[in-house]
Design a protein around this motif. Structure first.
Motif, short mmCIF file in Angstrom:
data_model
loop_
_atom_site.label_atom_id
_atom_site.label_comp_id
_atom_site.label_asym_id
_atom_site.label_seq_id
_atom_site.Cartn_x
_atom_site.Cartn_y
_atom_site.Cartn_z
N ILE A 198 56.92 -36.28 21.22
CA ILE A 198 56.03 -35.21 20.74
C ILE A 198 54.71 -35.28 21.49
O ILE A 198 54.38 -36.29 22.13
N ASP A 199 53.94 -34.21 21.39
CA ASP A 199 52.58 -34.17 21.94
C ASP A 199 51.62 -34.44 20.79
O ASP A 199 51.39 -33.58 19.94
N ASP A 202 48.79 -32.04 19.59
CA ASP A 202 49.09 -30.73 19.01
C ASP A 202 49.96 -30.91 17.75
O ASP A 202 51.19 -30.83 17.82
N THR A 204 50.53 -28.98 15.24
CA THR A 204 51.34 -27.80 14.89
C THR A 204 52.62 -27.77 15.71
O THR A 204 53.71 -27.51 15.17
N GLU A 205 52.52 -28.04 16.98
CA GLU A 205 53.70 -28.09 17.84
C GLU A 205 54.65 -29.19 17.38
O GLU A 205 55.88 -29.02 17.39
N THR A 206 54.08 -30.33 16.98
CA THR A 206 54.90 -31.44 16.48
C THR A 206 55.69 -31.00 15.25
O THR A 206 56.90 -31.25 15.15
N GLU A 208 56.62 -28.02 14.34
CA GLU A 208 57.66 -27.04 14.67
C GLU A 208 58.82 -27.69 15.43
O GLU A 208 59.98 -27.32 15.23
N MET A 209 58.52 -28.66 16.28
CA MET A 209 59.57 -29.36 17.01
C MET A 209 60.46 -30.15 16.04
O MET A 209 61.69 -30.11 16.14
#
Length: 325
Positions: A198-199, A202, A204-206, A208-209
């Motif tokens: 994961i990044d 971020d 939020t990106e985590t 969603e991933m």
């Protein structure tokens, strides 16, 4: 009886001798009064609460000793920037250098350069294997592989069958070792393990991933985050999609939010590396080496791991909020 010229010459040389000894005394006094300066460079991301506690430990030790400790780290997990930081610090000729070494090949050249410049080095948190290639005073941290095994042993107690592992810093050898130890124990107990990167910058990106992964892998009943930066976004996600708490979440490393998550039942347990000690102890030991040439008897001083769970979380919550756990 002295002649006038001899007397003047005598007074002149006496004056010079007095100046010489006065200057020598002042020089010696300035040398002994020179404030010890230790530089500390870590890979800790600015958003990672783990490293704030390390920094607090170093600051408290410096205050206790009356010395200067200057801390710096890259904004993100960036070995090129970290290597340049080490090179720049070497040029200032500090009395001592404290480093984390999450990527030995990327940082080895700079660390060897510090050693060749006779700067004493202590390594903390990551990179214990650098001892085999560079002369350092000691390593202070934990065996990450053993910590991973301990996490696995704790996780299998809760009858998980399929676990997702979250890596928030790809390239960090410590996280790789945590995963390897964890995976070993789970495979021995016939538990499936999958890992995704994961990044950490971020959240939020985590979320969603991980949401996407869980929706297509409905057999997942356990998640291990390799650090609190990976755990915190997942706590928020699981509150939304797993109200019945069927998925058991665990993590490495503490923060007040992680401990709150344990107390509130959203996190099963956390592995505690006692990172305050990783900041405090190297400053104490480095100062003793600089001032008294004391050297640690052991090349590795372990600060963890221990398990923080619902049974002992309240004991460390106030300390964590204060910034020492």
């Amino acid at each position: 009886m002295m002649r006038p010229k001899q007397f003047i010459r005598f007074l002149f040389f006496t004056f010079l001798i007095c100046i010489f000894f006065t200057c020598s005394e002042n020089s010696n006094q300035n040398t002994s009064d020179k404030k010890i300066t230790i530089k500390m460079i870590t890979h800790g991301q600015a958003t990672d609460p783990f490293w704030n506690v390390v920094r607090n430990g170093a600051k408290d030790a410096a205050q206790d000793l009356g010395i200067s400790v200057q801390y710096q780290s890259p904004q993100n997990f960036d070995m090129v920037t970290m290597s340049r930081m080490i090179d720049a610090v070497i040029a200032t000729n500090p009395d001592g250098l404290i480093l984390s070494v999450p990527d030995i090949p990327a940082l080895k050249k700079s660390i060897i350069s510090a050693s060749k410049n006779n700067i004493p080095i202590i390594v903390i948190n990551a990179g214990s294997k650098i001892i085999e290639e560079v002369d350092i005073l000691t390593y202070i941290g934990q065996s990450e592989y053993k910590a991973g095994m301990k996490a696995g042993q704790e996780m299998v107690k809760h009858n998980v069958k399929s676990v997702l592992c979250i890596n928030h810093e790809i390239g960090n050898i410590s996280l790789d070792q945590r995963e390897q130890g964890f995976r070993k124990i789970l495979q021995e107990n016939n538990v499936l393990v999958k890992t995704i990167p994961i990044d950490a910058s971020d959240p939020t990106e985590t979320q969603e991933m991980v949401r996407s992964f869980l929706s297509s892998n409905k057999n997942i009943d356990g998640i291990l985050a390799l650090g609190s930066l990976g755990a915190l976004p997942i706590v928020k996600l699981l509150k939304e999609i797993d109200v019945q708490k069927k998925i058991k979440l665990a993590t490495f490393d503490l923060s007040p939010q992680i401990i709150d998550g344990i107390i509130n039942g959203h996190i099963l347990f956390a592995l505690d590396a006692q990172q305050y000690l990783q900041g405090y102890l190297p400053v104490i030991l480095m100062n003793l080496y600089i001032t008294n040439r004391n050297t640690p008897a052991y090349k590795m001083l372990e600060t963890g791991p221990s398990i923080i769970n619902i049974d002992n979380a309240l004991e460390v919550l106030a300390l964590s909020k204060k910034g020492s756990r």
